[in-house]
Design a protein around this motif. Structure first.
Motif, PDB file in Angstrom:
ATOM      1  N   VAL A  56       0.866  -1.187   0.000  1.00  0.00           N
ATOM      2  CA  VAL A  56       0.000   0.000   0.000  1.00  0.00           C
ATOM      3  C   VAL A  56       0.898   1.230   0.000  1.00  0.00           C
ATOM      4  CG1 VAL A  56      -1.911   1.172   1.139  1.00  0.00           C
ATOM      5  CG2 VAL A  56      -1.660  -1.319   1.379  1.00  0.00           C
ATOM      6  N   THR A  57       0.992   1.904  -1.146  1.00  0.00           N
ATOM      7  CA  THR A  57       1.842   3.105  -1.264  1.00  0.00           C
ATOM      8  C   THR A  57       1.040   4.240  -1.896  1.00  0.00           C
ATOM      9  OG1 THR A  57       2.665   2.301  -3.399  1.00  0.00           O
ATOM     10  CG2 THR A  57       3.965   1.758  -1.445  1.00  0.00           C
ATOM     11  N   PRO A  58       0.066   4.794  -1.179  1.00  0.00           N
ATOM     12  CA  PRO A  58      -0.817   5.815  -1.763  1.00  0.00           C
ATOM     13  C   PRO A  58      -0.180   7.199  -1.764  1.00  0.00           C
ATOM     14  CG  PRO A  58      -1.444   5.428   0.492  1.00  0.00           C
ATOM     15  CD  PRO A  58      -0.306   4.483   0.210  1.00  0.00           C
ATOM     16  N   PRO A  59      -0.744   8.129  -2.553  1.00  0.00           N
ATOM     17  CA  PRO A  59      -0.340   9.541  -2.426  1.00  0.00           C
ATOM     18  C   PRO A  59      -0.764  10.046  -1.055  1.00  0.00           C
ATOM     19  CG  PRO A  59      -2.228   9.317  -3.891  1.00  0.00           C
ATOM     20  CD  PRO A  59      -1.766   7.938  -3.593  1.00  0.00           C
ATOM     21  N   TYR A  60       0.175  10.569  -0.281  1.00  0.00           N
ATOM     22  CA  TYR A  60      -0.055  10.854   1.134  1.00  0.00           C
ATOM     23  C   TYR A  60      -1.283  11.716   1.398  1.00  0.00           C
ATOM     24  CZ  TYR A  60       4.670   9.052   2.045  1.00  0.00           C
ATOM     25  OH  TYR A  60       5.775   8.260   2.147  1.00  0.00           O
ATOM     26  N   THR A  61      -1.422  12.804   0.637  1.00  0.00           N
ATOM     27  CA  THR A  61      -2.445  13.803   0.959  1.00  0.00           C
ATOM     28  C   THR A  61      -3.819  13.472   0.387  1.00  0.00           C
ATOM     29  OG1 THR A  61      -1.847  15.111  -0.996  1.00  0.00           O
ATOM     30  CG2 THR A  61      -0.697  15.609   1.070  1.00  0.00           C
ATOM     31  N   GLN A  62      -3.955  12.376  -0.342  1.00  0.00           N
ATOM     32  CA  GLN A  62      -5.210  12.090  -1.029  1.00  0.00           C
ATOM     33  C   GLN A  62      -5.978  10.916  -0.441  1.00  0.00           C
ATOM     34  OE1 GLN A  62      -4.712  11.896  -5.299  1.00  0.00           O
ATOM     35  NE2 GLN A  62      -3.189  13.529  -5.317  1.00  0.00           N
ATOM     36  N   VAL A  63      -5.521  10.385   0.685  1.00  0.00           N
ATOM     37  CA  VAL A  63      -6.215   9.248   1.283  1.00  0.00           C
ATOM     38  C   VAL A  63      -6.381   9.471   2.782  1.00  0.00           C
ATOM     39  CG1 VAL A  63      -5.368   7.604  -0.428  1.00  0.00           C
ATOM     40  CG2 VAL A  63      -4.068   7.980   1.666  1.00  0.00           C
ATOM     41  N   ASP A  64      -7.392   8.833   3.332  1.00  0.00           N
ATOM     42  CA  ASP A  64      -7.593   8.765   4.772  1.00  0.00           C
ATOM     43  C   ASP A  64      -7.109   7.382   5.202  1.00  0.00           C
ATOM     44  OD1 ASP A  64      -8.639   8.314   7.348  1.00  0.00           O
ATOM     45  OD2 ASP A  64     -10.286   9.721   7.010  1.00  0.00           O
ATOM     46  N   TYR A  65      -5.986   7.337   5.910  1.00  0.00           N
ATOM     47  CA  TYR A  65      -5.383   6.047   6.237  1.00  0.00           C
ATOM     48  C   TYR A  65      -6.275   5.208   7.146  1.00  0.00           C
ATOM     49  CZ  TYR A  65      -0.896   6.825   3.968  1.00  0.00           C
ATOM     50  OH  TYR A  65       0.096   7.007   3.024  1.00  0.00           O
ATOM     51  N   LEU A  84      -8.836   3.688   4.807  1.00  0.00           N
ATOM     52  CA  LEU A  84      -8.181   2.751   3.899  1.00  0.00           C
ATOM     53  C   LEU A  84      -7.813   1.446   4.602  1.00  0.00           C
ATOM     54  CD1 LEU A  84      -6.849   2.066   1.186  1.00  0.00           C
ATOM     55  CD2 LEU A  84      -4.807   3.288   1.972  1.00  0.00           C
ATOM     56  N   MET A  85      -7.206   1.527   5.787  1.00  0.00           N
ATOM     57  CA  MET A  85      -6.786   0.316   6.496  1.00  0.00           C
ATOM     58  C   MET A  85      -7.989  -0.491   6.976  1.00  0.00           C
ATOM     59  SD  MET A  85      -3.637   0.366   6.039  1.00  0.00           S
ATOM     60  CE  MET A  85      -3.301  -1.134   6.956  1.00  0.00           C
ATOM     61  N   ARG A  86      -9.071   0.184   7.337  1.00  0.00           N
ATOM     62  CA  ARG A  86     -10.274  -0.547   7.724  1.00  0.00           C
ATOM     63  C   ARG A  86     -10.859  -1.289   6.527  1.00  0.00           C
ATOM     64  NH1 ARG A  86     -12.657   3.309   9.777  1.00  0.00           N
ATOM     65  NH2 ARG A  86     -14.084   3.945   8.124  1.00  0.00           N
ATOM     66  N   GLN A  87     -10.837  -0.647   5.357  1.00  0.00           N
ATOM     67  CA  GLN A  87     -11.348  -1.289   4.151  1.00  0.00           C
ATOM     68  C   GLN A  87     -10.504  -2.513   3.791  1.00  0.00           C
ATOM     69  OE1 GLN A  87     -11.353   1.257   0.665  1.00  0.00           O
ATOM     70  NE2 GLN A  87     -13.180   0.265  -0.149  1.00  0.00           N
ATOM     71  N   ILE A  88      -9.194  -2.406   3.966  1.00  0.00           N
ATOM     72  CA  ILE A  88      -8.314  -3.537   3.670  1.00  0.00           C
ATOM     73  C   ILE A  88      -8.543  -4.676   4.658  1.00  0.00           C
ATOM     74  CG2 ILE A  88      -5.904  -4.286   3.615  1.00  0.00           C
ATOM     75  CD1 ILE A  88      -5.176  -1.506   2.570  1.00  0.00           C
ATOM     76  N   SER A  89      -8.636  -4.347   5.946  1.00  0.00           N
ATOM     77  CA  SER A  89      -8.775  -5.386   6.974  1.00  0.00           C
ATOM     78  C   SER A  89     -10.088  -6.155   6.847  1.00  0.00           C
ATOM     79  CB  SER A  89      -8.680  -4.757   8.368  1.00  0.00           C
ATOM     80  OG  SER A  89      -9.766  -3.866   8.595  1.00  0.00           O
ATOM     81  N   GLU A  90     -11.131  -5.497   6.336  1.00  0.00           N
ATOM     82  CA  GLU A  90     -12.438  -6.148   6.197  1.00  0.00           C
ATOM     83  C   GLU A  90     -12.602  -6.865   4.865  1.00  0.00           C
ATOM     84  OE1 GLU A  90     -15.165  -2.972   6.743  1.00  0.00           O
ATOM     85  OE2 GLU A  90     -14.825  -2.805   8.923  1.00  0.00           O
ATOM     86  N   TYR A 148       3.666   5.336   4.822  1.00  0.00           N
ATOM     87  CA  TYR A 148       2.814   6.437   5.278  1.00  0.00           C
ATOM     88  C   TYR A 148       3.678   7.607   5.759  1.00  0.00           C
ATOM     89  CZ  TYR A 148       3.683   4.776  10.093  1.00  0.00           C
ATOM     90  OH  TYR A 148       4.268   4.400  11.280  1.00  0.00           O
ATOM     91  N   PRO A 149       3.096   8.811   5.850  1.00  0.00           N
ATOM     92  CA  PRO A 149       3.876  10.000   6.215  1.00  0.00           C
ATOM     93  C   PRO A 149       3.905  10.230   7.720  1.00  0.00           C
ATOM     94  CG  PRO A 149       1.699  10.672   5.548  1.00  0.00           C
ATOM     95  CD  PRO A 149       1.733   9.176   5.408  1.00  0.00           C
ATOM     96  N   LEU A 150       4.692  11.222   8.115  1.00  0.00           N
ATOM     97  CA  LEU A 150       4.744  11.630   9.515  1.00  0.00           C
ATOM     98  C   LEU A 150       3.376  12.126   9.984  1.00  0.00           C
ATOM     99  CD1 LEU A 150       8.130  13.599   9.548  1.00  0.00           C
ATOM    100  CD2 LEU A 150       7.689  11.385  10.650  1.00  0.00           C
ATOM    101  N   LYS A 151       3.181  12.109  11.294  1.00  0.00           N
ATOM    102  CA  LYS A 151       1.953  12.587  11.935  1.00  0.00           C
ATOM    103  C   LYS A 151       0.731  11.796  11.484  1.00  0.00           C
ATOM    104  CE  LYS A 151       3.735  17.302  12.433  1.00  0.00           C
ATOM    105  NZ  LYS A 151       3.506  18.750  12.181  1.00  0.00           N
ATOM    106  N   ASP A 162      -1.978  -0.925  15.815  1.00  0.00           N
ATOM    107  CA  ASP A 162      -1.044  -2.023  16.074  1.00  0.00           C
ATOM    108  C   ASP A 162      -1.470  -3.318  15.406  1.00  0.00           C
ATOM    109  OD1 ASP A 162       0.600  -0.417  17.603  1.00  0.00           O
ATOM    110  OD2 ASP A 162      -0.488  -0.841  19.466  1.00  0.00           O
ATOM    111  N   SER A 163      -2.658  -3.328  14.831  1.00  0.00           N
ATOM    112  CA  SER A 163      -3.130  -4.531  14.149  1.00  0.00           C
ATOM    113  C   SER A 163      -3.978  -4.132  12.951  1.00  0.00           C
ATOM    114  CB  SER A 163      -3.953  -5.415  15.101  1.00  0.00           C
ATOM    115  OG  SER A 163      -5.109  -4.713  15.534  1.00  0.00           O
ATOM    116  N   CYS A 164      -4.130  -5.059  12.036  1.00  0.00           N
ATOM    117  CA  CYS A 164      -4.980  -4.863  10.850  1.00  0.00           C
ATOM    118  C   CYS A 164      -5.802  -6.134  10.688  1.00  0.00           C
ATOM    119  CB  CYS A 164      -4.122  -4.592   9.618  1.00  0.00           C
ATOM    120  SG  CYS A 164      -5.068  -4.302   8.105  1.00  0.00           S
TER     121      CYS A 164
END
Length: 327
Positions: A256-265, A268-274, A288-291, A296-298
């Motif tokens: 998962v290497t998205p454009p940093y400013t165009q996604v809500d992580y 996105l991670m909830r969609q992947i985990s489900e 993912y970027p800073l801040k 701790d789990s997916c």
């Protein structure tokens, strides 16, 4: 309001632009014999069998003289078949010239329907390469500019070293299927094929990147036959995953290497985990970027590592047995 010949009009008047030529002998008429006693008076003469010129004058302040309806009634009274809309609804020549003149701005002509300036053509360069495996040191294309941001080689090298160690085979990856989300140049998925993966699904929404970058990189490395490209948004891919992937089961690896400013992580991670594309033995690599807070789990997977490379961070999720083996 009065209607008279030019010579008989004694009172000041505004001459109408309507001038009629007729061969009919109207004779002389007075205000009493006028069909419009309160509106018009007529005075006409005919000499030398010349067509009579009838001039309609008006005391109103309208710049077009008589109203169109009154003019039409007057003409029809004397046998003329005209359409008032055709003769009297035309704008003045002055207003026409004003409309036809192009707009001016600071002494320069401005075109109203000027076409947008064409964007410069997108170009590529070869700054990336395959780091290991059968296609090692093969140069890869990437777009110039910042519209596509490939994973840095130092981050990519560290990610594959961790995956190989966690899988119990430091020299290469465990054979399996890889899903490369936001693939862009395809450098991550190509690295996976070079190091032992049997099949990679690339998900990239930009048609130009797919045709002029990703596909050419796959041809250069010889991995086109082992690749499946999905030109679609990642969100749509997950919504229709069964249609795109079929019944092949979960993937062994997901990057998962998205454009940093165009996604809500978080989303996105909830969609992947489900998703059904993630299994109990799946490894997930997330850049993912800073801040940005990463859980701790997916789903059923735990975080194996979380490392920082300047302003870029790398998190890897995997099964619990891989975490114990790495320790």
């Amino acid at each position: 309001m009065a209607v008279s010949s030019p010579s008989s009009c004694s009172s000041p008047s505004i001459l109408s632009p309507l001038i009629l030529n007729t061969k009919t002998n109207l004779g002389s008429s007075s205000s009493n014999s006028s069909p419009f006693p309160h509106l018009f008076t007529f005075s006409s003469s005919r000499t030398n069998n010349r067509p009579l010129s009838l001039i309609v004058s008006s005391y109103t302040k309208s710049e077009n003289g008589l109203a169109s309806k009154d003019k039409k009634i007057l003409l029809e009274k004397y046998g003329y078949d005209v359409d008032a809309d055709d003769y009297f609804s035309q704008s003045s020549s002055k207003s026409k010239r004003r409309k036809e003149q192009p707009k001016m701005k600071r002494g320069k002509q401005v075109k109203e329907d000027s076409a947008e300036e064409a964007k410069p053509p997108r170009t590529t360069h070869k700054l990336l390469q395959v780091l290991g495996g059968t296609a090692r040191r093969t140069k890869l294309l990437s777009p110039k500019g910042m519209d596509v941001r490939p994973m840095m080689e130092v981050v990519k090298g560290a990610a594959f070293d961790i995956l190989q160690a966690a899988g119990g085979c430091p020299a290469s990856l465990r054979p399996g299927r890889w899903l490369d989300l936001y693939s862009g140049t395809g450098s991550v998925g190509i690295e996976a094929l070079s190091r032992g993966c049997s099949e990679v699904h690339f998900v990239e929404m930009d048609p130009w990147v797919v045709s002029d970058v990703l596909r050419l990189n796959l041809e250069a490395t010889g991995f086109l036959d082992a690749s499946i490209i999905h030109t679609v948004r990642v969100e749509k891919f997950f919504e229709r995953a069964d249609q795109f992937v079929g019944n092949s089961g979960p993937f062994d690896y997901i990057s998962v290497t998205p454009p940093y400013t165009q996604v809500d992580y978080g989303v996105l991670m909830r969609q992947i985990s489900e998703s059904s594309l993630v299994g109990e033995d799946t490894f997930i690599v997330v850049e993912y970027p800073l801040k940005t807070d990463m859980l701790d789990s997916c789903g059923c997977l735990v975080k194996i590592t979380d490392r920082r490379f300047g302003r870029t961070l790398l998190a890897i999720y995997g099964p619990t047995w891989a975490q114990k083996k790495r320790r």
